[in-house]
Design a protein around this motif. Structure first.
Motif, PDB file in Angstrom:
ATOM      1  N   ALA A 126       0.801  -1.229   0.000  1.00  0.00           N
ATOM      2  CA  ALA A 126       0.000   0.000   0.000  1.00  0.00           C
ATOM      3  C   ALA A 126       0.836   1.282   0.000  1.00  0.00           C
ATOM      4  O   ALA A 126       0.281   2.369  -0.154  1.00  0.00           O
ATOM      5  N   HIS A 127       2.168   1.170   0.203  1.00  0.00           N
ATOM      6  CA  HIS A 127       2.975   2.388   0.319  1.00  0.00           C
ATOM      7  C   HIS A 127       4.099   2.410  -0.714  1.00  0.00           C
ATOM      8  O   HIS A 127       5.225   2.807  -0.436  1.00  0.00           O
ATOM      9  N   GLU A 130       5.891   5.953  -1.486  1.00  0.00           N
ATOM     10  CA  GLU A 130       6.702   6.405  -0.342  1.00  0.00           C
ATOM     11  C   GLU A 130       7.949   5.526  -0.201  1.00  0.00           C
ATOM     12  O   GLU A 130       9.047   6.026   0.058  1.00  0.00           O
ATOM     13  N   GLU A 131       7.786   4.217  -0.356  1.00  0.00           N
ATOM     14  CA  GLU A 131       8.918   3.308  -0.169  1.00  0.00           C
ATOM     15  C   GLU A 131       9.949   3.459  -1.289  1.00  0.00           C
ATOM     16  O   GLU A 131      11.156   3.385  -1.042  1.00  0.00           O
ATOM     17  N   ALA A 170       6.364  12.481  -2.177  1.00  0.00           N
ATOM     18  CA  ALA A 170       5.536  11.331  -2.541  1.00  0.00           C
ATOM     19  C   ALA A 170       4.366  11.795  -3.403  1.00  0.00           C
ATOM     20  O   ALA A 170       3.996  11.130  -4.378  1.00  0.00           O
ATOM     21  N   HIS A 174       3.801  10.596  -7.165  1.00  0.00           N
ATOM     22  CA  HIS A 174       2.581   9.805  -7.405  1.00  0.00           C
ATOM     23  C   HIS A 174       1.745  10.426  -8.527  1.00  0.00           C
ATOM     24  O   HIS A 174       1.164   9.711  -9.340  1.00  0.00           O
TER      25      HIS A 174
END
Ligand code: GRF
Length: 218
Positions: A126-127, A130-131, A170, A174
């Motif tokens: 789900a991230h 960010e990761e 992020a 995104h």
């Protein structure tokens, strides 16, 4: 006179704002040969923006929230039944943030498509944005794939890279990934619905026309 196949009936599942749903709807509107129509939009939360987009277009919606402590299997079985009631041929996960198991997936073998904001198999879950940023990668991207029982794992239909800028947040990264998803997801769904994809184990081959052009997005 040759008769054309009826459009494939799509269900789209969302959890968020639904910009990928909007891109899919626009692509269907633009291309009379797309080969699909969205007949229901579902969400795991009442306040998903994607539900409002569907309502605005008169598309039936269903919200099936999952509260902590709820029986997950029963929730999935109900979601499956509710979508089956719309006689759906393909399910598109367009920012749907719930894991689906065989309880749901068995109804549409190789017919559930997901878009994920990384170049899988890197940064599942789900991230992903960010990761990728935290890891310091210079290139990430998006992946459209068939859904199997492992998270962000099934056979890959299409991928495209997006460069990471030094000053990316992020959110900014995104947004650029989503710009690509908005093209890659509709193209992949169209290819699936038009019977242009051959699935052989993990390998998905595009019959002509070729996959959408690969570009790098700086
Ligand atoms: C997309 O980036 C999707 O890959 C991720 O969530 C985002 C959904 O965006 N899982 P939206 O709701 O379509 O705007």
């Amino acid at each position: 006179m040759p008769t054309s196949a009826p459009p494939v009936r799509l269900a789209v599942l969302v959890s968020g704002s639904g910009t990928n749903l909007a891109a899919l709807l626009e692509a269907i509107d633009r291309d009379p040969a797309f080969g699909a129509e969205v007949v229901v939009v579902g969400a795991d939360r009442e306040d998903a923006g994607g539900l409002r987009r569907a309502e605005d277009r008169g598309i039936p919606t269903l919200a099936r929230p999952l509260a902590s402590g709820d029986d997950r299997g029963a929730w999935e079985a109900r979601l499956r039944r509710d979508i089956e009631a719309h006689d759906v041929g393909v399910v598109v996960l367009a920012g749907f943030m719930r894991i689906l198991t065989a309880t749901f997936l068995d109804a549409w073998p190789q017919r559930v498509v997901n878009t994920h904001p990384s170049l899988l198999p890197a940064f599942r879950g789900a991230h992903a944005v960010e990761e990728a940023l935290a890891h310091g990668v210079k290139v990430t991207g998006c992946t459209v794939h068939l859904v199997d029982e492992e998270v962000d794992h099934g056979p890959i239909i299409a991928q495209e890279p997006v460069r990471v800028a030094d000053d990316d947040s992020a959110a900014s990264l995104h947004e650029r990934i989503k710009d690509v998803e908005h093209r890659l997801l509709p193209a992949s769904v169209a290819a699936l619905c038009q019977g242009l994809l051959e699935v052989d184990g993990r390998h998905v081959r595009w019959r002509t026309p070729a996959p959408p052009s690969r570009q790098e997005h700086a």
